[in-house]
Structures are given as C-alpha cells and as structure tokens.
Design an enzyme around this catalytic site. Structure first.
Site, PDB file in Angstrom:
ATOM      1  N   ARG A  65     -22.020 -20.183 -46.543  1.00 41.00           N
ATOM      2  CA  ARG A  65     -22.583 -21.182 -45.663  1.00 41.00           C
ATOM      3  C   ARG A  65     -23.981 -21.114 -46.322  1.00 41.00           C
ATOM      4  O   ARG A  65     -24.854 -22.302 -46.764  1.00 41.00           O
ATOM      5  CB  ARG A  65     -22.887 -20.996 -44.335  1.00 41.00           C
ATOM      6  CG  ARG A  65     -23.570 -22.101 -43.615  1.00 41.00           C
ATOM      7  CD  ARG A  65     -23.609 -21.590 -42.113  1.00 41.00           C
ATOM      8  NE  ARG A  65     -24.487 -22.499 -41.249  1.00 41.00           N
ATOM      9  CZ  ARG A  65     -24.042 -23.653 -40.750  1.00 41.00           C
ATOM     10  NH1 ARG A  65     -22.859 -24.109 -40.911  1.00 41.00           N
ATOM     11  NH2 ARG A  65     -24.950 -24.433 -40.077  1.00 41.00           N
ATOM     12  N   SER A 169     -32.018 -31.003 -44.348  1.00 36.02           N
ATOM     13  CA  SER A 169     -31.926 -31.372 -45.875  1.00 36.02           C
ATOM     14  C   SER A 169     -32.424 -32.751 -45.970  1.00 36.02           C
ATOM     15  O   SER A 169     -33.219 -33.379 -46.793  1.00 36.02           O
ATOM     16  CB  SER A 169     -30.621 -31.109 -46.411  1.00 36.02           C
ATOM     17  OG  SER A 169     -30.371 -29.713 -46.349  1.00 36.02           O
ATOM     18  N   ARG A 170     -31.538 -33.736 -45.193  1.00 38.63           N
ATOM     19  CA  ARG A 170     -31.628 -35.181 -45.279  1.00 38.63           C
ATOM     20  C   ARG A 170     -33.138 -35.556 -44.599  1.00 38.63           C
ATOM     21  O   ARG A 170     -33.432 -36.511 -45.026  1.00 38.63           O
ATOM     22  CB  ARG A 170     -30.588 -35.627 -44.467  1.00 38.63           C
ATOM     23  CG  ARG A 170     -30.383 -35.355 -43.225  1.00 38.63           C
ATOM     24  CD  ARG A 170     -29.188 -35.841 -42.581  1.00 38.63           C
ATOM     25  NE  ARG A 170     -28.964 -35.485 -41.057  1.00 38.63           N
ATOM     26  CZ  ARG A 170     -28.133 -34.423 -40.667  1.00 38.63           C
ATOM     27  NH1 ARG A 170     -27.691 -33.599 -41.633  1.00 38.63           N
ATOM     28  NH2 ARG A 170     -28.076 -34.185 -39.406  1.00 38.63           N
ATOM     29  N   GLU A 180     -20.711 -35.740 -40.641  1.00 34.92           N
ATOM     30  CA  GLU A 180     -20.130 -34.389 -40.170  1.00 34.92           C
ATOM     31  C   GLU A 180     -18.336 -34.857 -39.816  1.00 34.92           C
ATOM     32  O   GLU A 180     -18.106 -35.558 -38.975  1.00 34.92           O
ATOM     33  CB  GLU A 180     -20.750 -33.921 -38.784  1.00 34.92           C
ATOM     34  CG  GLU A 180     -20.115 -32.671 -38.356  1.00 34.92           C
ATOM     35  CD  GLU A 180     -20.782 -31.550 -38.950  1.00 34.92           C
ATOM     36  OE1 GLU A 180     -20.107 -30.624 -39.641  1.00 34.92           O
ATOM     37  OE2 GLU A 180     -22.276 -31.579 -38.921  1.00 34.92           O
TER      38      GLU A 180
END
Lengths: 313, 308
Positions: A65, A169-170, A180
């Site tokens: 991850r 992040s976005r 998702e």
C-alpha cells in the site's frame, strides 16, 4: 435554458490526470495507468490533455500500500510545505513532487480534474468519491457517469466530514474525483473489476469532452451517501481486535444497518449489535487497509444533492 | 479393504500465521491460546503462531516464504549471520515440533492457510495416509456450509517443503476466498468448525472407535500455468472471467483462460484437468496464474487405534 442565470460557468477542463498506484497494491489502477502510459489511444480526447501517472512507484514495485506513510493521506498543507528533502518520508517527498507537477493545490495553475483509481477489499461495487457537496462540475460529472453506466450501479460517496475528511492525492486538482471499485483483494487483478473501472473512466472522459465542446448540462439532483462516523472493531486493552465484522454485515455495503442489527461477532461466537439511534448505510466494510486506521466500516446517510446547470465559460 | 490398526495420535499441533497476512489461522491460534485449549480428551494440543514477524508486519513473509523452508536440505543447512529469518525460524519450528522424520515429531500437524482463490475448504497433504483420509472424510461428511476437497501433492518427504511435513501425519487446511489482511467471520467460523470436527475425530479414534472405510476423490497436482508475458516479463493478460472463481471446474481444450489487456481471448489447450489456486495473489511472483490437477479416487480401509 442557455439563458438560465443560475447556470454555473466553468473554464473548459483542458488538463486532466489519471492517477494509478496511489496505493501500490490496488491493481486495477496500476494496470490501467501502465497500459495507457504505453498506449494512450483509448483515453485520448480532442482538445484535452490527459496524463496517466503512477503516483507511488516504489509502493507499486513492492506491491504494498505504501512504503513509509499512506500517500493518500499525505497532501496536508504541513506536508506540502515541509522542508527536509531526502530526509522526509518517501510519500511526503512524492506528495511535494505531485503537487509541483499537478498543482499547486489551491492555485489557478492546478490541473482541472484528477481521477484517482483505487480498489477496496469491501463489497462496494463501483463508487465515485466526492470531496465537496458544492462542486457543481463534479456533481454533474457523477450524474452523467451514473446514468451512462446504468443499469449497472455506480454510487457516490461524499466525504466532507470535518474530522474524517483526509488530504488525498487527487486533492491537488480543482476537481478531484476518486474512483473506488471492489471487492478485489490487494495484489490481485480481477477482470470484472478492471473492466468496470475502465468503463466508468471512459464515461468520465466523455463527459469532459462534451462539456468542453460547449454542451450545457441542465440542473440535476444526485443521490449521495454522506460519511457520518468511523466505527472501529472492539479491542482489548492492548489494542488487539476482539471481534470480526458479523457475517450478516459482511459484504452488505450500502444496505441499511438498523439499531439492534448484528454488527460484530466475537471469536467465541457472541454477537455485538449496532447501538446507534437511527438507520445508517455502512460502507468500506472490512477493508484490509483500515485495520491499522481503526476502522471496521464507516456509516453514511443518504442525501440528495442539487447541482446547478453548468456550461463552459 | 481389510481393517487396519493404526498407531495412536497422542498429540496434535495447530499452527497459524505461517503466512503473516493469512489471518484466519492467526486469530484461531490466538483464541485457542486464550481459551487454554491444551487437551482434547486424551490428545494433547499445542498451538503455535509460526511466523510472528510476518504477522506483525502484515506480510506473507519477511525474507523468504516460510512454507518453502521445510525441505531436508534447508532444515539441515548451517545457520550463519546471513541466514534468512524464515530459514532460521523453520529450523526452530523443526526442533519444537519435529524433528521431521523422527520418532519425536508431533503425531499430527495442522497448518492453517487462506487463499484469495475461490477454493472453499481444502485439505492439502503429501502422502495418501489413512489418518488424513479419515479426518478428511469426517470433515466432508459433517461440514455443509462450504465445499470440502482434498488436494494431494505427490512429493517425497525429503523434498516436501511445507510445515505440515514436519509431523508424523500432517495436512494444511486452506480456505478461501479471503483477501490478504482481511479477517472474515464466515471463514473463521468454517475453519473453527473443521478443527472442532478434527479434534472430535481424534478423540473418538483415541477412545477405540472403529471407523468405516470408504473412498476419497482427491485432486493431484499435475502442472501450473503462468500468465502470458511480454519481453520485459510483465504479464499481458488477466484471468478470463469464465475461469475466475471457477476453481475445480473441469477445464477443457478451447475454454477461455486469459484475456489480454487489448481484449484478445486466450484459450486452454491440453488434456481435461481441474484448475485450482486460480488467481492466488501470492503466486504472481512465483509465476503461477493457476495450477492444474487430475482427479483420482483413493480407497481407504476401516481403521481403529492400535493399542500400545
């Protein structure tokens, strides 16, 4: 309708990014982005710069991850302005680099849209994640995607919770969109999940294309599930879990959880019931990555959001 | 077949966490330790968390797959500063539960595993052993919530690489599908039930009960199939949806097995065989998309315990 003075105007979305590998073991996004970096024909749209990008290459290489810290929690103002260069945790360095390339977060130079591709071990199906209930552009996009994908289901999760919202992040983009899809084990690539993600992304890019060509999208309503509360596993004094998600709740993402319904099962077979005061809609049920974040599932409530008409400025 | 007398089973070891991210075994072992499950009738029960470092890290292993460390060669290799953790750990476990092949080894060793493949509950063992087949049959007859199957690996003991080869008798209980790092209550309950049945059988056996003979259909490993790869070694296809989740469904020539990223369908060519470990996460690095097996029927005799 084009004279409707409640139409929100947005600049054409010219710069779009598709992030994969924000979590290195969520394989649909990793695979799709790698494919598109080799051959971008499928994602090209006229007048639109679309950049596929692997956000956490070290984590992707190790199929984990994250290496030091969760990249999808790392985009805080504190991290983005931290000094220390190489001494900083890997993902904080990455966050700063991504902020330079696709941001700066909050500025006029930031990318218009970023799609961040994720998988979950939870039985969530296709889910779009929205960070602001006031983003008419995103709401209209999600409305478009849901309709285009129907009769297959694509639900919208809204995380605007002041404490539970996190710096993704976005979030460096003006319009951040989380995608998702589950259930899929970490490190595994399933064809049905891969194809579903590919299709919803196609619809998303079609929407942007249409918007940029001048199409007006009339006012709409979008059903969303708004994040309410994080529910942890029951634990002992040492922090070890003492129960598991109950078989009646397992895989039942988005289904009503009523007060008194079974919620956890202890290792010796006892049932622990949901003690809330009203019905909630749980999701992210038994996500592998959330054991360490003290989350067995998250509760939501259903809401209908209204979005104004939108049109290119 | 003739009634057979079999030496008693005095002790059994139940192991979990051999792969640190296969959580059912970890939590079953911890719960048994909490409940002080040390005896089942006259049979003594030992529980062991075999790879605590991998469990703490939430990884399959830290330096090397522990469940490949139990060959005779690795068990007797000299320990130096550079010896990998899991090789060292295997030797410790061999000292505690073995030594493999000796009279001191635990009578029965059961190792608990999970898989991301849709395999239901499988008993995996090396040799056609009457104790194992009887236990398998007992579980199969009494467990109805999931399919129960037997998998045989035809490998001689010296080359047998997994933990259960350390016991005089041994088998792995492999249950899926469950993602790495996830603990599902339904899977936990099924494994607990299978272990309760095993301990029940052992107590009956120890108290002199006579068990009828019968037959078992077991899947015997034949070969494995890798993903198609490009010149850089990267997989270029995903398991086809017709094969995904269809472990143990007979695969015939012409059946789709892969779909390339550009949409082409690749088909199986070869003899009719049974796929298993289809899309097991841990096998990507071992270059295995799925295994193929033949199905054979084995007879086993009526047995009872031989009095010492």
């Amino acid at each position: 309708s084009s004279n409707n003075n409640n139409t929100a105007r947005f600049d054409a979305a010219r710069r779009v990014a598709i992030f994969g590998g924000t979590h290195g073991n969520e394989m649909s996004g990793v695979t799709l982005v790698n494919l598109w970096m080799q051959n971008s024909a499928e994602i090209q749209r006229k007048g639109l710069e679309i950049k596929p990008f692997i956000t956490n290459p070290k984590a992707v290489e190790k199929c984990v991850r994250y290496v030091d810290t969760d990249l999808n929690r790392a985009f805080t103002q504190e991290n983005l302005s931290a000094t220390g260069g190489d001494e900083l945790p890997y993902e904080v360095q990455r966050a700063q680099e991504i902020n330079r390339m696709f941001g700066p977060k909050g500025s006029a130079e930031a990318y218009d849209v970023i799609f961040d591709l994720h998988n979950t071990t939870s039985n969530m199906g296709c889910t779009l994640i929205l960070e602001s209930s006031k983003d008419a552009f995103n709401l209209q996009m999600m409305n478009y995607i849901k309709k285009a994908f129907a009769p297959a289901s694509c639900l919208v999760l809204l995380n605007e919770h002041p404490l539970l919202k996190y710096s993704t992040s976005r979030s460096v983009a003006k319009h951040p969109v989380g995608m998702e899809v589950g259930p899929q084990p970490q490190g595994v690539l399933r064809s049905n999940i891969f194809e579903a993600m590919r299709v919803i992304l196609k619809h998303a890019l079609d929407f942007i294309s249409l918007f940029n060509e001048g199409m007006e999208f009339p006012p709409c309503t979008v059903e969303v599930f708004r994040v309410l509360e994080r529910m942890d596993y029951p634990r002992d004094a040492n922090g070890n879990i003492i129960a598991m998600v109950h078989p009646n709740l397992q895989d039942c993402d988005w289904e009503p959880l009523n007060p008194g319904d079974p919620m956890f099962q202890t290792f010796d077979g006892k049932t622990i019931h949901y003690q809330g005061s009203s019905t909630v809609y749980p999701t992210f049920i038994n996500e592998a990555a959330y054991y360490e974040k003290q989350q067995a599932f998250v509760t939501t409530r259903r809401e209908t959001l209204a979005a104004s008409a939108i049109r290119k400025a | 077949m003739e009634r057979t007398s079999v030496p008693p089973i005095h002790n059994v070891a139940i192991c979990g966490g051999t792969h640190g991210n296969e959580l059912t075994g970890v939590y079953i072992v911890r719960e048994m330790q909490k409940q002080k499950m040390e005896k089942a009738g006259s049979v003594s029960v030992t529980t062991v968390e075999t790879n605590p470092r991998a469990v703490a890290a939430g990884r399959r292993y830290t330096e090397m797959d522990l469940n490949r460390c139990f060959t005779d060669v690795l068990l007797s290799s000299p320990i130096t500063e550079s010896t990998l953790y899991e090789v060292r750990r295997a030797q410790e476990l061999n000292a505690q539960l073995g030594p493999k092949g000796s009279a001191e080894a635990v009578d029965l060793l059961i190792d608990l595993h999970n898989t991301t493949s849709n395999m239901g509950l499988c008993l995996i063992f090396y040799s056609i052993d009457w104790i194992t087949l009887h236990i398998y049959k007992y579980i199969e007859n009494n467990l109805s919530s999931v399919p129960v199957r037997a998998i045989q690996l035809d490998i001689p003991s010296s080359k047998a690489y997994s933990l259960e080869s350390v016991g005089k008798h041994g088998f792995a209980i492999e249950v899926g599908p469950q993602p790495n790092g996830v603990l599902r209550a339904d899977i936990f309950n099924v494994v607990k039930e299978a272990l309760d049945l095993t301990l029940q059988w052992l107590q009956k056996f120890s108290s002199g009960h006579s068990f009828e003979g019968g037959t078992v259909e077991a899947y015997t490993f034949v070969k494995s199939v890798d993903y198609p790869r490009d010149s850089a070694g990267k997989a270029t296809a995903v398991i086809h949806q017709n094969l995904q989740d269809n472990d143990f469904k007979l695969l015939r020539s012409g059946d789709p097995i892969f779909q390339t990223f550009s949409g082409d369908i690749l088909k199986y060519e070869g003899e009719d065989l049974y796929p298993f470990f289809v899309n097991e996460c841990a096998y990507y690095e071992k270059k295995i998309a799925f295994h193929l097996a033949q199905r054979k029927t084995y007879s086993f005799p009526p047995i009872s315990v031989k009095n010492d």
